[in-house]
Design a protein around this motif. Structure first.
Motif, PDB file in Angstrom:
ATOM      1  N   HIS A   4       0.846  -1.191   0.000  1.00 12.00           N
ATOM      2  CA  HIS A   4       0.000   0.000   0.000  1.00 12.00           C
ATOM      3  C   HIS A   4       0.886   1.248   0.000  1.00 12.00           C
ATOM      4  N   ILE A   5       0.266   2.403   0.137  1.00 11.83           N
ATOM      5  CA  ILE A   5       0.995   3.668   0.037  1.00 11.83           C
ATOM      6  C   ILE A   5       2.179   3.753   1.013  1.00 11.83           C
ATOM      7  N   GLY A   6       2.036   3.185   2.208  1.00  9.30           N
ATOM      8  CA  GLY A   6       3.111   3.254   3.207  1.00  9.30           C
ATOM      9  C   GLY A   6       4.384   2.594   2.698  1.00  9.30           C
ATOM     10  N   HIS A   7       4.220   1.426   2.100  1.00 13.51           N
ATOM     11  CA  HIS A   7       5.397   0.722   1.581  1.00 13.51           C
ATOM     12  C   HIS A   7       6.009   1.497   0.408  1.00 13.51           C
ATOM     13  N   VAL A   8       5.113   1.991  -0.466  1.00 12.63           N
ATOM     14  CA  VAL A   8       5.603   2.746  -1.626  1.00 12.63           C
ATOM     15  C   VAL A   8       6.348   3.991  -1.141  1.00 12.63           C
ATOM     16  N   TYR A   9       5.793   4.616  -0.110  1.00  8.86           N
ATOM     17  CA  TYR A   9       6.404   5.860   0.379  1.00  8.86           C
ATOM     18  C   TYR A   9       7.816   5.628   0.917  1.00  8.86           C
ATOM     19  N   THR A  10       7.946   4.697   1.871  1.00  9.30           N
ATOM     20  CA  THR A  10       9.279   4.485   2.460  1.00  9.30           C
ATOM     21  C   THR A  10      10.280   4.108   1.366  1.00  9.30           C
ATOM     22  N   SER A  11       9.830   3.286   0.439  1.00  5.28           N
ATOM     23  CA  SER A  11      10.742   2.858  -0.624  1.00  5.28           C
ATOM     24  C   SER A  11      11.108   4.035  -1.530  1.00  5.28           C
ATOM     25  N   THR A  12      10.162   4.938  -1.754  1.00  6.98           N
ATOM     26  CA  THR A  12      10.454   6.104  -2.596  1.00  6.98           C
ATOM     27  C   THR A  12      11.436   7.042  -1.898  1.00  6.98           C
ATOM     28  N   VAL A  13      11.263   7.219  -0.599  1.00  7.79           N
ATOM     29  CA  VAL A  13      12.197   8.073   0.157  1.00  7.79           C
ATOM     30  C   VAL A  13      13.606   7.452   0.078  1.00  7.79           C
ATOM     31  N   ALA A  14      13.675   6.156   0.319  1.00  6.74           N
ATOM     32  CA  ALA A  14      14.984   5.482   0.290  1.00  6.74           C
ATOM     33  C   ALA A  14      15.577   5.552  -1.120  1.00  6.74           C
ATOM     34  N   ASP A  15      14.709   5.440  -2.109  1.00  3.43           N
ATOM     35  CA  ASP A  15      15.172   5.494  -3.493  1.00  3.43           C
ATOM     36  C   ASP A  15      15.738   6.875  -3.824  1.00  3.43           C
ATOM     37  N   ALA A  16      15.040   7.913  -3.386  1.00  3.24           N
ATOM     38  CA  ALA A  16      15.533   9.276  -3.655  1.00  3.24           C
ATOM     39  C   ALA A  16      16.886   9.457  -2.968  1.00  3.24           C
ATOM     40  N   CYS A  17      17.003   8.919  -1.772  1.00  7.93           N
ATOM     41  CA  CYS A  17      18.256   9.021  -1.028  1.00  7.93           C
ATOM     42  C   CYS A  17      19.367   8.275  -1.784  1.00  7.93           C
ATOM     43  N   ALA A  18      19.058   7.072  -2.252  1.00  2.53           N
ATOM     44  CA  ALA A  18      20.058   6.277  -2.981  1.00  2.53           C
ATOM     45  C   ALA A  18      20.460   6.976  -4.282  1.00  2.53           C
ATOM     46  N   ARG A  19      19.461   7.498  -4.994  1.00  4.63           N
ATOM     47  CA  ARG A  19      19.767   8.172  -6.267  1.00  4.63           C
ATOM     48  C   ARG A  19      20.600   9.432  -6.030  1.00  4.63           C
ATOM     49  N   PHE A  20      20.263  10.172  -4.975  1.00  6.59           N
ATOM     50  CA  PHE A  20      21.027  11.382  -4.661  1.00  6.59           C
ATOM     51  C   PHE A  20      22.481  11.008  -4.376  1.00  6.59           C
ATOM     52  N   ARG A  21      22.671   9.982  -3.558  1.00 12.15           N
ATOM     53  CA  ARG A  21      24.038   9.620  -3.186  1.00 12.15           C
ATOM     54  C   ARG A  21      24.822   9.054  -4.375  1.00 12.15           C
TER      55      ARG A  21
END
Ligand code: MSP
Length: 584
Positions: A72-89
């Motif tokens: 659901h949205i919660g899983h998508v959200y945490t994964s999107t935050v982590a993804d943005a962090c990974a992409r930034f780094r």
């Protein structure tokens, strides 16, 4: 000698220095899956490969999601935050290992499978695949997807628990307490009383339960855990979560049972068939089994990946901060492994001010999320999640109206409009070719518009914000540049300059400055909207090199061909279920 022991000896004494990176590089890592990574343009891939060698190892994780739940949205959200962090780094030039996966053992999975008349493994396979598909369809650029039923994981968990036994951090004892069957969690008498002997999650009665169990000597780490939280304010963020943990530590720690005998679906305790390892111990260890720390030192995965430990950041929501900021560091201390640098526990998505729950039927489930995604586009939804999401201590309300407002104001009217106006003018006045901002060897400037300084300050702001996982502020810093470009166009009136042949140099410089500023804003937005920014990359160019290099003024080269871009089409709003408003 197991690897964790070898690793521990090599790192002796650094367990508490979680701010310091204590892992040496042990072998070269094969290039990860950038080639197949969704939302990564060919040009961006070349850039990533070029910057990866000799880069700082970085390890970013999401929780591993329970297979007895639907995404659901919660899983998508945490994964999107982590993804943005990974992409930034990655963009910053770090050598990133980004891990996600599924948590598959435990009573609930056994029971759900039983109800459907299938094996727990079959249920786990089915639901793990759903989570994996979600990660792919939301462009989560993970490097590995671990499952707790993977042989590599089970083998290492057993080895790690055996090591804990050998170290006397785990012992066999008798336990009696209040048990939350839904959460598979025990509560102390005082905590259970405070909760009126009801599960804080499901509201169901806790049951009095007694069993012979293996225990982890959590109490032994009381002082070290207190010191960890007292001395490292950045270890657990946001600070509200840290304060909660400090208060809970002050109540005193009891040893915790780490095995169960009332079901079978789990990893067996070493040399004791009656017991399976408690699902949380099994689950937490995914962060080190994925990189081979529980295997032999000669193991190929260890050789390639051990450099990623300790984790740079574990990202999750607040309900599991206890496990990650108290139990997990204590286990690592017992294993003599360095501690993660940071645990970030964001707040919850809620709906109409209320917690999302199955019983209220108000979950933004995957089907609903997907309807929004199809209507607005994936990147627009990632942007919405990033700017409106509960990244800090406060819960965030999901609202269809806000999705529409943010899409229209930030993406259509601001970014999309500015890019389309500017690229259209470059095409109309210069045949689609970027001009120079110089005339007779000097930059042509406009009063009060020091673009290099302006963009550089927004870049700094965005970088600091990404570093702190403050995605709303990172997006705002990029948006500020775009809004300034709009004001600049209104003030300088390039369409008027175009009518006056003597103002050709001024017009060239004006459009260069607009486009170059937009390029820098788009570089900053790439971790949030990789696909849309790939369109900008193809139509204009995002520049080459690391994030630092690409955000320097002057990356856009005169002579570059520019296409007219329309990034975000105008669309109608949707209702709360993600359906067209006028649909019956
Ligand atoms: N399996 C454990 C985690 C083990 S990690 C070693 C688990 N799984 S879960 O499927 O329940 O996922 C919980 C996580 O999903 C939360 O920590 C958070 O990342 C995400 N979210 C679930 N509901 C959420 C909201 N309503 N809002 C935001 N994120 C939420 O716990």
């Amino acid at each position: 000698m197991t690897t964790a022991v070898a690793f521990a000896r090599a790192r002796a004494g650094c367990a508490l220095r979680c701010a310091a990176r204590c892992v040496e590089t042990s072998g070269t890592r094969a290039p990860t899956s950038t080639a197949r990574r969704p939302g990564t343009s060919a040009r961006a891939r070349r850039r990533l490969v070029a910057v990866r060698s000799a880069a700082r190892p970085t390890f970013v994780t999401t929780p591993i999601y329970y297979v007895n739940d639907q995404p659901h949205i919660g899983h998508v959200y945490t994964s999107t935050v982590a993804d943005a962090c990974a992409r930034f780094r990655r963009a910053r030039g770090e050598d990133v290992f980004f891990l996600t996966g599924t948590d598959e053992h435990g009573l609930k999975v056994e029971q759900s499978a039983g109800k459907r008349g299938i094996e727990p493994q079959a249920l786990a396979d089915e639901n793990s695949a759903k989570f994996r598909d979600v990660m792919t369809s939301y462009d989560i650029s993970f490097d590995d997807f671990i499952r707790t039923t993977d042989a590599r994981h089970e083998r290492q968990v057993r080895a790690l628990v055996k090591l804990l036994q050998e170290r006397d951090a785990v012992y066999l004892g008798q336990f009696e307490g209040w048990y939350d069957e839904g959460q598979e969690e025990y509560y102390t008498e005082s905590k259970a009383k405070e909760l009126d002997y009801k599960s804080p999650i499901s509201g169901k009665d806790m049951v009095r339960s007694s069993e012979e169990n293996y225990y982890f000597r959590l109490s032994k780490f009381q002082k070290e855990l207190e010191a960890l939280h007292a001395n490292n304010p950045e270890f657990l963020t946001p600070s509200a979560r840290r304060n909660e943990m400090i208060a809970r530590l002050n109540e005193g720690l009891n040893d915790v049972p780490i095995s169960r005998t009332n079901f079978k679906w789990g990893i067996q305790m070493p040399e004791d068939e009656k017991h399976v390892i408690y699902v949380w111990i099994d689950a937490l260890m995914n962060y080190i089994t994925a990189i081979g720390l529980g295997d032999g030192k000669d193991d190929a995965v260890y050789a390639e990946r051990s450099k990623y430990w300790p984790a740079s950041v574990h990202i999750m929501a607040k309900e599991i901060s206890w496990f990650h900021s108290v139990i997990w560091p204590a286990l690592l201390m017992a294993l003599e492994l360095p501690l993660p640098q940071r645990v970030h526990a964001h707040a919850f998505w809620i709906r109409e001010g209320r917690k999302m729950s199955k019983s209220l039927g108000n979950f933004v489930d995957l089907a609903c999320m997907n309807r929004f995604k199809e209507h607005y586009g994936l990147d627009a939804m990632r942007y919405y999640l990033a700017v409106e999401g509960p990244i800090g201590a406060n819960d965030a309300n999901f609202s269809a109206e806000r999705v529409q407002e943010i899409y229209s104001s930030d993406l259509v009217n601001t970014l999309g409009n500015s890019v389309s106006r500017t690229t259209a003018m470059v095409n109309k006045y210069f045949g689609g070719e970027v001009q120079s901002e110089e005339s007779n060897g000097a930059r042509v400037t406009f009063e009060n518009w020091d673009w290099p300084a302006r963009t550089s300050s927004s870049v700094q702001d965005a970088m600091n914000a990404y570093d702190k996982l403050d995605l709303p502020r990172a997006a705002a810093a990029a948006k500020q540049i775009v809004m300034d470009v709009d004001i600049f166009i209104t003030e300088t009136e390039p369409f008027r300059m175009a009518k006056d042949e003597s103002k050709r140099a001024e017009l060239s410089a004006c459009l260069y400055q607009c486009l170059e500023s937009l390029r820098i804003a788009c570089v900053l937005l790439e971790p949030l909207m990789p696909n849309k920014m790939a369109e900008f990359d193809a139509g204009v160019g995002l520049g080459e090199g690391t994030l630092d290099e690409r955000t320097k003024w002057g990356g856009l080269k005169p002579g570059t061909k520019v296409q007219k871009l329309a990034l975000f089409p105008r669309v109608e709003g949707l209702n709360e279920n993600g359906e067209p408003i006028n649909s019956s």
